[in-house]
Design a protein around this motif. Sequence first.
Motif, PDB file in Angstrom:
ATOM      1  N   GLY A 223       0.633  -0.942   0.151  1.00 31.76           N
ATOM      2  CA  GLY A 223      -0.004   0.181   0.105  1.00 31.76           C
ATOM      3  C   GLY A 223       0.683   1.278   0.254  1.00 31.76           C
ATOM      4  O   GLY A 223       0.239   2.633  -0.404  1.00 31.76           O
ATOM      5  N   LEU A 224       1.926   1.428   0.940  1.00 26.10           N
ATOM      6  CA  LEU A 224       3.243   2.222   0.721  1.00 26.10           C
ATOM      7  C   LEU A 224       3.445   2.864  -0.995  1.00 26.10           C
ATOM      8  O   LEU A 224       3.546   3.631  -1.139  1.00 26.10           O
ATOM      9  CB  LEU A 224       3.870   1.964   1.727  1.00 26.10           C
ATOM     10  CG  LEU A 224       3.706   2.004   3.609  1.00 26.10           C
ATOM     11  CD1 LEU A 224       4.348   1.991   4.134  1.00 26.10           C
ATOM     12  CD2 LEU A 224       3.275   3.327   3.289  1.00 26.10           C
ATOM     13  N   LEU A 225       3.863   2.002  -0.885  1.00 24.32           N
ATOM     14  CA  LEU A 225       4.303   1.845  -2.305  1.00 24.32           C
ATOM     15  C   LEU A 225       3.511   2.260  -3.285  1.00 24.32           C
ATOM     16  O   LEU A 225       3.791   3.525  -4.699  1.00 24.32           O
ATOM     17  CB  LEU A 225       5.062   0.459  -2.686  1.00 24.32           C
ATOM     18  CG  LEU A 225       6.427   0.099  -2.021  1.00 24.32           C
ATOM     19  CD1 LEU A 225       6.421  -1.080  -2.540  1.00 24.32           C
ATOM     20  CD2 LEU A 225       7.564   0.958  -1.974  1.00 24.32           C
ATOM     21  N   ILE A 226       2.513   1.492  -3.643  1.00 24.48           N
ATOM     22  CA  ILE A 226       1.591   2.037  -4.644  1.00 24.48           C
ATOM     23  C   ILE A 226       1.080   4.065  -4.113  1.00 24.48           C
ATOM     24  O   ILE A 226       0.888   3.922  -4.722  1.00 24.48           O
ATOM     25  CB  ILE A 226      -0.305   1.030  -4.359  1.00 24.48           C
ATOM     26  CG1 ILE A 226       1.027  -0.344  -4.684  1.00 24.48           C
ATOM     27  CG2 ILE A 226      -0.784   1.441  -5.647  1.00 24.48           C
ATOM     28  CD1 ILE A 226      -0.444  -1.758  -5.265  1.00 24.48           C
ATOM     29  N   GLY A 227       0.891   3.898  -3.486  1.00 19.90           N
ATOM     30  CA  GLY A 227      -0.134   5.026  -2.713  1.00 19.90           C
ATOM     31  C   GLY A 227       0.965   6.271  -2.825  1.00 19.90           C
ATOM     32  O   GLY A 227       0.903   7.420  -3.273  1.00 19.90           O
ATOM     33  N   MET A 228       2.468   5.959  -2.384  1.00 18.40           N
ATOM     34  CA  MET A 228       2.998   7.425  -3.153  1.00 18.40           C
ATOM     35  C   MET A 228       3.659   7.004  -4.797  1.00 18.40           C
ATOM     36  O   MET A 228       4.244   8.432  -5.100  1.00 18.40           O
ATOM     37  CB  MET A 228       4.596   6.863  -2.413  1.00 18.40           C
ATOM     38  CG  MET A 228       4.220   7.084  -0.631  1.00 18.40           C
ATOM     39  SD  MET A 228       5.513   7.104   0.521  1.00 18.40           S
ATOM     40  CE  MET A 228       6.042   5.462   0.093  1.00 18.40           C
ATOM     41  N   LEU A 229       3.751   5.869  -5.362  1.00 20.96           N
ATOM     42  CA  LEU A 229       4.388   5.897  -6.475  1.00 20.96           C
ATOM     43  C   LEU A 229       3.555   5.925  -7.531  1.00 20.96           C
ATOM     44  O   LEU A 229       3.593   6.893  -8.750  1.00 20.96           O
ATOM     45  CB  LEU A 229       5.126   4.256  -6.826  1.00 20.96           C
ATOM     46  CG  LEU A 229       6.161   4.030  -5.683  1.00 20.96           C
ATOM     47  CD1 LEU A 229       6.682   3.019  -6.096  1.00 20.96           C
ATOM     48  CD2 LEU A 229       7.462   5.710  -5.876  1.00 20.96           C
ATOM     49  N   GLN A 230       2.167   5.205  -7.479  1.00 20.26           N
ATOM     50  CA  GLN A 230       1.547   5.660  -8.187  1.00 20.26           C
ATOM     51  C   GLN A 230       0.068   6.574  -8.584  1.00 20.26           C
ATOM     52  O   GLN A 230      -0.295   7.244  -9.095  1.00 20.26           O
ATOM     53  CB  GLN A 230       0.134   4.063  -8.624  1.00 20.26           C
ATOM     54  CG  GLN A 230       1.663   3.274  -8.889  1.00 20.26           C
ATOM     55  CD  GLN A 230       0.529   1.222  -9.005  1.00 20.26           C
ATOM     56  OE1 GLN A 230      -0.437   1.852  -9.545  1.00 20.26           O
ATOM     57  NE2 GLN A 230       1.357   0.558  -9.492  1.00 20.26           N
TER      58      GLN A 230
END
Length: 698
Positions: A223-230
């Motif tokens: 979730g952290l990666l998707i929220g910040m990157l996408q």
Amino acid sequence: MKALNQLLGHTTALRQVQMKLLAGPLLILLVMAMLILPLPPFALDMFFTFNIALAVMVLLVSMFTRQPLDFAAFPAVLLFTTLLRLSLNVASTRVILMEGHQGGDAAGRVIEAFGQFLIGGNFAVGLVVFAILVVINFMVITKGAGRIAEVGARFMLDAMPGKQMAIDADLNAGLIGEEDARRRRAEVAQEADFYGSMDGASKFVRGDAMAGLVIMVVNVIGGLLIGMLQHDMAFGDAARTYTLMTIGDGLVAQIPALVISTAAGVTVSRVNTDQDVGQQMMSQLFVSPQVLILCAAVMGLLGLVPGMPNLVFLLFTGVLAGLAWTLQRRAAREQAEADLQAPPPPAPEAPEASWDDVQLVDPLGLEVGHRLIPLVDERQDAELLGRIKSVRKKFAQEIGFLPPVVHIRDNLELGANTYVISLKGVEIGRGESFPGRWLAINPGQVSGEVEGTPTQDPAFGLPARWIQQDQRELAQVYGYTVVDAGTVVATHLNHLLQQHAADMLGRHEVQQLLDKLGEEQKALVEEVVPKALTLTTLQRILQSLLQEEVSIRDLPTILDTLAEYAPHQQDVNELVAQVRIALGRGITQQWFPPGEEMRVIGLDAGLERVLLQAMNNNSALEPGLADTLMEQAGIALTEQETRGEPPVMVVQHALRPLLSRFLRRQLPHLVVMSQAEVPADRTLRVTSLVGGQAASRG
């Protein structure tokens, strides 16, 4: 119409059977669909709610079953519920990662409620709560239930051969039929399969807990990666959004998992009874008023401690005390109702007589009145017990065999200070004794009188007085023989033992004497008994010696004499005469110390001839002669005792048995010895002569 109703009923039953058959496959297809197809938030809410309801239902079913086999489908249910939770985790993870940037309700209202309401929107608190739930489920409940299932499966497999043999034994004995045996065998096999399946199914729950941890970590990081990157979200916003949704998802899955684990623990840890778990707990925890009263007392003491939440503790104290009072009243009411409804007890039937009713008499007994009990009570002084032991030991050393044990009992029918001595149930002596007082016996040469209660010495009939403690020294100065109450009874007992020694010598005592002598002189014993004499004949010989106060301590000499004469002579009187001659030195020394002149009573020569003639002719004594003989013998005995000489009469060897039996009837203290019994080195002097006038009459 009736046929139509029957057709509709059969159709409905067929549909129900088909639905039951399709329930399993439909559930598997549903799980596969959730693993592959994306689900909308509303569908997730429906499935999560169904999962919670299913977990509660499984827990309730496990609590209300009474036998493990009543919920035999539990291992399969455990597998399916685990798959359902995992598929829901996969489906919710897909939705959280794909739609989580839109807000907290993107994955459904259920996950949002668990993330916001239960933990207050604080993801740190949520992480702690989730971790605690996983630890409780994984380390406590699941591990314990798995261990119980493992042990239960092992014990069940070990017990299967015994149960099968018991079923076969009942079948062979005709106690059960073939159908019952088949059913019981199937139940035994099903129990073994059930515990084995539970042992394996418990691993599903442990794996589910581990999977929940992994899924949570994946969701948070993903979730952290998707929220910040996408979706270009800030780190804090991404962390708060996805972490809250992940924690909500984990809680909504782990809480049903915890409920299912609890149901597994309840199922495998229950004890087979006719009650369910709730009934067992209520009927065993809240059944004893004493337990509740003690618990209330402990809680009340804690409630009185300063600083404690007094109101809460005292509230529970009141509740427990009230419950205990209610249980006590209910028990009393039930007991009263049972007493009223109970039929009257049947009249006791007289028991049949048995061998337990046969009471053997005591060989030797002593009964005492209630004031003499302290003399024989071990909890008190019991001074008489020690004296009785000494009397028995002295008797054994002097007479030659051990007398019976004295059985002592109290008898309230006797006088307070009275005692009775019995032999084989027959009274042989009676007397009185006064504890705390002293018996002053007058031996015949006292120089004064003392104050006291006049009486007689119970052993020898001498005049005596019961005196107080302060008169004791004065009585001794006057020449009295002063003894205490216990010594009076012990002396009387010793005197009676001496008199009745022959009656106490039974076959058992004779055999014990032979066994003791046989340890050292086995050949001598075997030569006499049973080769020359029977045990009964030897008993009669020893009893004859004891009747005339002859000790049988020198048993080797007695047996030596019998070994010499018994093969040629079987008459008991003749054998006793030979034994007395062999024991002559001991008999003489019993009455006359060594080296002293023997001052005895003699028999007139003319009377001896008359007696010998009557004995040889087997004729009885003329009555007048017999009375005169008895009278003169009594006078001579009195004169002998007055001079302080032993009461001994010496006669010819042939006359000794006849005179002994005749004179001892009325003169039991008179000892009749044979001239052949007197050793050659002893000096004999006749001090009194019996029969001068009697001989002239004859």
